[in-house]
Design a protein around this motif. Structure first.
Motif, short mmCIF file in Angstrom:
data_model
loop_
_atom_site.label_atom_id
_atom_site.label_comp_id
_atom_site.label_asym_id
_atom_site.label_seq_id
_atom_site.Cartn_x
_atom_site.Cartn_y
_atom_site.Cartn_z
N ILE A 271 0.84 -1.21 0.00
CA ILE A 271 0.00 0.00 0.00
C ILE A 271 0.87 1.25 0.00
O ILE A 271 0.58 2.22 -0.73
CB ILE A 271 -0.96 -0.01 1.20
CG1 ILE A 271 -1.96 -1.17 1.06
CG2 ILE A 271 -1.70 1.31 1.32
CD1 ILE A 271 -2.79 -1.41 2.29
N ILE B 246 -3.43 10.60 2.13
CA ILE B 246 -3.74 9.17 2.07
C ILE B 246 -3.19 8.50 3.32
O ILE B 246 -1.98 8.56 3.58
CB ILE B 246 -3.15 8.51 0.82
CG1 ILE B 246 -3.57 9.29 -0.44
CG2 ILE B 246 -3.60 7.05 0.71
CD1 ILE B 246 -2.90 8.79 -1.72
N ASN C 43 -2.62 5.15 5.57
CA ASN C 43 -2.53 3.68 5.55
C ASN C 43 -2.75 3.16 6.97
O ASN C 43 -1.87 3.24 7.81
CB ASN C 43 -1.15 3.26 5.02
CG ASN C 43 -1.02 1.75 4.88
OD1 ASN C 43 -1.94 1.00 5.22
ND2 ASN C 43 0.13 1.30 4.40
N LEU D 3 -5.39 -1.97 -5.98
CA LEU D 3 -5.13 -0.85 -5.06
C LEU D 3 -4.91 0.45 -5.84
O LEU D 3 -5.42 1.51 -5.45
CB LEU D 3 -3.91 -1.17 -4.19
CG LEU D 3 -4.12 -2.17 -3.06
CD1 LEU D 3 -2.78 -2.59 -2.47
CD2 LEU D 3 -5.02 -1.58 -1.97
N ILE E 293 -7.45 3.53 -5.12
CA ILE E 293 -6.91 4.73 -4.47
C ILE E 293 -6.92 5.91 -5.44
O ILE E 293 -7.24 7.06 -5.06
CB ILE E 293 -5.49 4.47 -3.92
CG1 ILE E 293 -5.55 3.39 -2.82
CG2 ILE E 293 -4.88 5.76 -3.36
CD1 ILE E 293 -4.19 2.96 -2.31
N VAL F 223 -7.05 3.85 3.76
CA VAL F 223 -6.93 2.44 3.37
C VAL F 223 -6.76 1.63 4.64
O VAL F 223 -5.87 1.90 5.44
CB VAL F 223 -5.74 2.21 2.42
CG1 VAL F 223 -5.73 0.76 1.94
CG2 VAL F 223 -5.77 3.17 1.25
N PHE G 167 -10.28 -5.67 3.08
CA PHE G 167 -9.66 -4.35 3.10
C PHE G 167 -10.56 -3.35 2.37
O PHE G 167 -11.40 -3.74 1.56
CB PHE G 167 -8.23 -4.37 2.53
CG PHE G 167 -8.11 -4.59 1.06
CD1 PHE G 167 -8.20 -3.52 0.16
CD2 PHE G 167 -7.86 -5.86 0.55
CE1 PHE G 167 -8.06 -3.70 -1.20
CE2 PHE G 167 -7.72 -6.06 -0.83
CZ PHE G 167 -7.83 -4.99 -1.69
N VAL H 66 -11.04 0.98 0.82
CA VAL H 66 -10.51 2.30 0.45
C VAL H 66 -11.67 3.28 0.59
O VAL H 66 -12.68 3.16 -0.10
CB VAL H 66 -9.95 2.30 -0.99
CG1 VAL H 66 -9.48 3.72 -1.35
CG2 VAL H 66 -8.82 1.29 -1.15
N LYS H 67 -11.51 4.26 1.47
CA LYS H 67 -12.60 5.17 1.80
C LYS H 67 -12.22 6.61 1.48
O LYS H 67 -11.10 7.05 1.76
CB LYS H 67 -12.92 5.05 3.30
CG LYS H 67 -14.03 5.98 3.78
CD LYS H 67 -14.24 5.81 5.29
CE LYS H 67 -15.35 6.73 5.79
NZ LYS H 67 -15.56 6.60 7.24
N ASP H 68 -13.16 7.33 0.85
CA ASP H 68 -12.94 8.75 0.59
C ASP H 68 -14.09 9.57 1.15
O ASP H 68 -15.15 9.03 1.49
CB ASP H 68 -12.78 9.01 -0.92
CG ASP H 68 -14.06 8.74 -1.71
OD1 ASP H 68 -15.06 9.46 -1.51
OD2 ASP H 68 -14.05 7.80 -2.53
N THR I 29 -17.02 4.16 -0.01
CA THR I 29 -16.08 3.19 0.53
C THR I 29 -16.17 1.92 -0.30
O THR I 29 -17.25 1.33 -0.42
CB THR I 29 -16.37 2.86 2.00
OG1 THR I 29 -16.37 4.06 2.77
CG2 THR I 29 -15.31 1.91 2.56
#
Length: 422
Positions: A258, A276, A278, A297, A301, A316, A347, A349-351, A411
């Protein structure tokens, strides 16, 4: 009155006549014996033929009772001849009921001969698709169904393979159409922009102010980034469609992977002042294909940055089942990951970006849907990256799903298959 004694000549004549009659009787007896022998031989040959052919032959009476079965029927069904002759056809054909048999028998009487497909069960319960040629036979004043039964398992498998091949061909056609659409529109657009701006800068560079030159160079840079990203996905996707990407799982330090992807996308994140984070534990390991996981990824991302607002965070992390608080979320997790172990790690990935409507979410990961939304800085896209992610996740026997709210953010969750995360 006393009989007159026969002469010698008449006695000789009677004797010859008796000998001739005896010869005729003997010939007749021999002919009958030969005919009986021929008939027995014919019956034996017929019985042998019926018992040695691969197709099962059975005779059924009007009530569905077996009254004759050949050796092939016994072998195919796994019953002895005595067992079958004590049974009814309903016991081997789950699709037939008493009522359906009555209707079927009436059809036999009406049509005399025809062919149907059905399913029979062997003694061990194994279902077998069969083709039955029905024949109405009258014998000894009674009517029977002489059924010739053929196992069509191989035929059905071939039909299923053909069906799957047809579906695959349609998918490949969709893939081809999507591919050419992207090349014709999404790739040609930014390349055309680059060409025009390069011409302008080359011809009129001295007439531009520093601000104008900076603006044009920035636009060229963004266009180049889009082309590069698009080409990466196009090449990866083309390789996946032609089977040139071999699935090679290995142990991967997840945190380090990552971090490497974050460093590759740092410039894009800095343009929006997006941080970002991790959150994956440094000792977390995954077992998967390094190239595919990195591609997943990179796309997730990159998309999170594209749709993030200025000065926000992209996170992440990993989601443990035991860490889920609400019962509703736990049930949803189990439903979405029914094919994964209950202790599987997911896992995400969230924004905190623009989010998506429900219909937008439903259009993701589909070739037949053209879905692309401008980023918060008007970045373009094709939706191809998410389709590629889905294909690579399928290679890992995993799942991908999305939780999103307009104006709040999205997400993306990825659950990999068994023994891929530990």
């Amino acid at each position: 009155m006393p009989l007159n004694p026969k002469t010698y000549e008449s006695l000789v004549a009677d004797l010859k006549r008796l000998e001739e009659e005896n010869r005729t009787l003997k010939q007749t007896r021999d002919d009958i014996a030969n005919k009986q022998s021929d008939l027995i031989h014919t019956l034996q040959f017929t019985q042998f033929s019926i018992d040695t052919i691969s197709e099962a032959i059975v005779w059924l009476d009007e009530d569905g009772n077996y009254v004759f079965v050949n050796e092939a029927a016994c072998k195919n069904y796994g019953y002895t001849k005595e067992e079958l002759l004590s049974m009814q056809m309903f016991q081997v054909d789950p699709l037939f009921s008493t009522e359906r048999w009555k209707a079927h028998w009436q059809e036999i009487l009406d049509r005399k001969s025809f062919t149907i497909e059905t399913i029979n069960k062997r003694k061990d319960g194994t279902p077998v698709p069969i083709e039955v040629t029905v024949n109405l036979v009258e014998y000894g004043g009674k009517q029977y169904n002489c059924a010739i039964i053929r196992d069509i398992t191989e035929q059905k498998l071939s039909e299923e393979k053909l069906k799957q091949s047809t579906i695959r061909l349609a998918e490949l056609n969709d893939t081809k159409d999507k591919f050419f659409s992207i090349i014709a529109h999404d790739l040609r657009g930014p390349l055309g922009t680059q060409r025009e701006f390069t011409k302008i800068l080359n011809e009129k560079d001295s007439k531009f102010s520093d601000m104008e030159r900076t603006t044009y160079l920035k636009m060229l840079e963004e266009s180049s980034d889009l082309v590069y990203s698009l080409l990466e996905n196009l090449l990866d996707w083309a390789r996946s469609q032609t089977g040139n990407i071999v699935f090679q799982p290995t142990s991967i330090p997840f945190f380090d992977l990552i971090q490497r992807v974050i460093s590759l996308l740092k410039l894009s994140a800095n343009k929006k002042d997006v941080t970002i984070i991790n959150q994956v534990p440094k000792d977390k390991m995954i077992f998967g294909d390094l190239f595919m996981i990195e591609t997943i990824l990179r796309n997730l991302i990159s998309n999170a940055i594209k749709y993030s607002k200025i000065k926000t965070e992209v996170i992440v992390g990993v989601l443990e089942f035991d860490s889920i608080k609400s019962l509703e979320a736990k049930l949803e997790y189990k439903k979405l990951n029914s094919n994964l172990p209950t202790d599987s790690t997911v896992f995400f990935v969230k924004d905190s970006g623009i989010g998506m409507q429900k219909e937008q979410v439903e259009s993701l990961f589909r070739l037949d849907k053209k879905f692309s939304t401008k980023g918060t800085a008007e970045e373009s896209g094709t939706g191809l990256g998410l389709i590629l992610c889905k294909e690579f996740i399928d290679k890992h026997q995993g799942n991908i799903w999305v939780k999103s709210k307009p104006g709040i953010g999205s997400t993306f969750f990825v659950g990999l298959g068994q023994n891929t995360i530990y």
